[in-house]
Design a protein around this motif. Structure first.
Motif, short mmCIF file in Angstrom:
data_model
loop_
_atom_site.label_atom_id
_atom_site.label_comp_id
_atom_site.label_asym_id
_atom_site.label_seq_id
_atom_site.Cartn_x
_atom_site.Cartn_y
_atom_site.Cartn_z
N HIS A 78 31.01 122.05 102.73
CA HIS A 78 30.65 123.32 102.10
C HIS A 78 31.50 123.61 100.86
CE1 HIS A 78 27.84 124.05 105.24
NE2 HIS A 78 28.77 124.03 106.18
N SER A 120 29.82 121.73 98.14
CA SER A 120 28.62 122.39 97.62
C SER A 120 28.99 123.44 96.58
CB SER A 120 27.82 123.03 98.76
OG SER A 120 28.47 124.18 99.28
N ILE A 121 30.13 124.10 96.76
CA ILE A 121 30.61 125.08 95.78
C ILE A 121 31.03 124.36 94.50
CG2 ILE A 121 32.39 126.81 95.28
CD1 ILE A 121 32.46 127.41 98.30
N ALA A 135 28.08 123.14 92.39
CA ALA A 135 27.18 124.18 91.88
C ALA A 135 27.40 124.48 90.40
CB ALA A 135 27.34 125.46 92.70
N SER A 136 28.58 124.14 89.88
CA SER A 136 28.88 124.41 88.48
C SER A 136 29.81 123.35 87.91
CB SER A 136 29.54 125.78 88.32
OG SER A 136 30.04 125.95 87.02
N ASP A 155 27.62 131.31 90.18
CA ASP A 155 26.32 131.46 90.83
C ASP A 155 26.53 132.23 92.13
OD1 ASP A 155 24.00 131.14 92.36
OD2 ASP A 155 23.55 129.19 91.47
N ASP A 194 24.43 133.61 94.31
CA ASP A 194 23.58 133.25 95.45
C ASP A 194 24.09 131.99 96.14
OD1 ASP A 194 21.71 135.34 95.33
OD2 ASP A 194 20.64 134.35 93.70
N ASN A 195 24.43 130.98 95.35
CA ASN A 195 24.94 129.74 95.93
C ASN A 195 26.25 129.97 96.66
OD1 ASN A 195 25.11 126.58 95.97
ND2 ASN A 195 27.06 127.26 95.11
N LEU A 196 27.12 130.78 96.06
CA LEU A 196 28.41 131.04 96.67
C LEU A 196 28.25 131.83 97.97
CD1 LEU A 196 31.38 130.56 96.34
CD2 LEU A 196 31.54 132.61 94.92
N THR A 226 25.72 131.70 99.99
CA THR A 226 25.20 130.77 101.00
C THR A 226 26.34 129.95 101.61
OG1 THR A 226 23.07 130.60 99.86
CG2 THR A 226 23.63 128.84 101.39
N ALA A 227 27.24 129.47 100.74
CA ALA A 227 28.40 128.71 101.23
C ALA A 227 29.29 129.58 102.10
CB ALA A 227 29.19 128.15 100.04
N ARG A 236 28.33 138.35 97.41
CA ARG A 236 27.26 138.16 96.43
C ARG A 236 27.21 139.35 95.46
NH1 ARG A 236 23.40 138.15 99.62
NH2 ARG A 236 22.86 135.93 99.84
#
Length: 332
Positions: free
Chosen positions: A10, A13-14, A17-18, A108, A110-112, A114-115, A145
């Motif tokens: 996870h 994934s963060i 994302a960028s 981001d 939304d992505n953060l 979710t993580a 968020r």
């Protein structure tokens, strides 16, 4: 998959994302690293110093929120010359994202979020802190968020100067007072200038707020937090600390933030060779009702106007440049 491997997944994934994110670190509240993942970067990073800064970033403003009876801190942003440290408390740990804001801003949300959802669940398993209800996790993720979204939103305030036409070198504080009186946008609940010792040099407050502590006590505590952050970052490869922002509140409708930034150097006497020149800091308390963009723009305008009165100062000038970098991105 072990819990630790799941945490790394996870964190990764963060990171992915960028392209602007160069390191993601999970540590305990004392700064002891639990897991981390990074990518090759021209920025020289010391993970141990990052975790120390993360611990300071979250703990330094806790006293302010306790004094103001505002709970709970959601996120902090510590801007340096090269990167921003975004720190979020998850259960008994601190997640810190080291992000190059020169490449991309904002994060981001939304992505953060979710993580955050999966991390909060896994960390509950990892530390044996018991089951966390689905609603608790969702509320936590929504707050993260919303805080990220709101800090990156709002109308940009034009870059203007509040410097008075006439500045008397014998009474600089009077000119600075004019600057504080000239603020065009009612962004701040409280704002003022503080010496390193915590002495409030000048301050303003919106009437009718009925906050539980005086503006002088608030400014002194916020300044102590800022000084603590500066001490932790001395000699850091990521540059000088340019600003510190912390956001707290129960929900997105009621978020408060505090901001601390360098504001130049003031000389309290005209006597030559006297050691009476001190750094001063700008301290502000605000709501996120209008978003974070007008807050940082107005802080920039105030501090730039003060710098025009006091004269050039390297770190303060870099703070102004950093805000101009942030506002150069398109916000939606």
């Amino acid at each position: 998959m072990s819990v630790r491997e799941s945490l790394i997944k996870h964190l990764t994934s963060i990171l992915r994302a960028s392209e602007g994110t160069v390191l993601v670190v999970l540590c305990d509240k004392n700064g002891l690293s639990i897991a981390k993942i990074g990518r090759k970067s021209e920025i020289d990073l010391n993970p141990n110093q990052i975790t120390s800064l993360a611990a300071a970033a979250f703990s330094s403003s806790e006293e302010n929120w306790e004094d103001l009876n505002i709970k709970d801190q959601v996120i902090s942003f510590s801007f340096f010359d090269k990167v921003c440290l975004v720190t979020i408390r998850i259960n008994e740990t601190l997640l810190t994202i080291v992000h190059d804001y020169h490449k991309e801003w904002p994060l981001d949300a939304d992505n953060l979020a979710t993580a955050m959802y999966y991390l909060k669940q896994k960390l509950g398993e990892f530390f044996g802190s018991g089951d966390v209800s689905e609603s608790e996790v969702e509320i936590f993720c929504d707050k993260v968020r919303s805080a990220i979204y709101l800090f990156g939103m709002g109308s940009e305030v034009p870059f203007v100067s509040y410097k008075p036409e006439t500045v008397k070198s014998s009474n600089l504080l009077s000119s600075i007072s004019t600057v504080l009186d000239s603020v065009q946008n009612p962004i701040f609940i409280r704002y003022g200038l503080v010496s390193p010792s915590g002495l409030t040099l000048d301050a303003r407050e919106v009437s009718g707020q009925n906050l539980p502590i005086t503006i002088e006590a608030f400014s002194a505590t916020a300044n102590a937090a800022f000084q603590k952050m500066k001490e932790e970052s001395v000699g850091s490869s990521i540059g000088d600390l340019l600003s510190y922002v912390a956001i707290s509140g129960q929900n997105s409708e009621n978020f408060f933030g505090l901001i601390a930034c360098p504001s130049g150097k003031i000389k309290f006497s005209t006597i030559e060779e006297s050691s009476n020149t001190e750094d001063i800091s700008f301290i502000g308390l605000f709501t996120l009702t209008y978003g974070g963009i007008p807050v940082i723009c107005e802080a920039r305008n105030i501090i730039n106007s003060i710098l025009q009165i006091l004269g050039k100062e390297h770190t303060t000038e870099n703070f102004i440049k950093s805000i101009n970098v942030l506002t150069s991105f398109k916000y939606e």
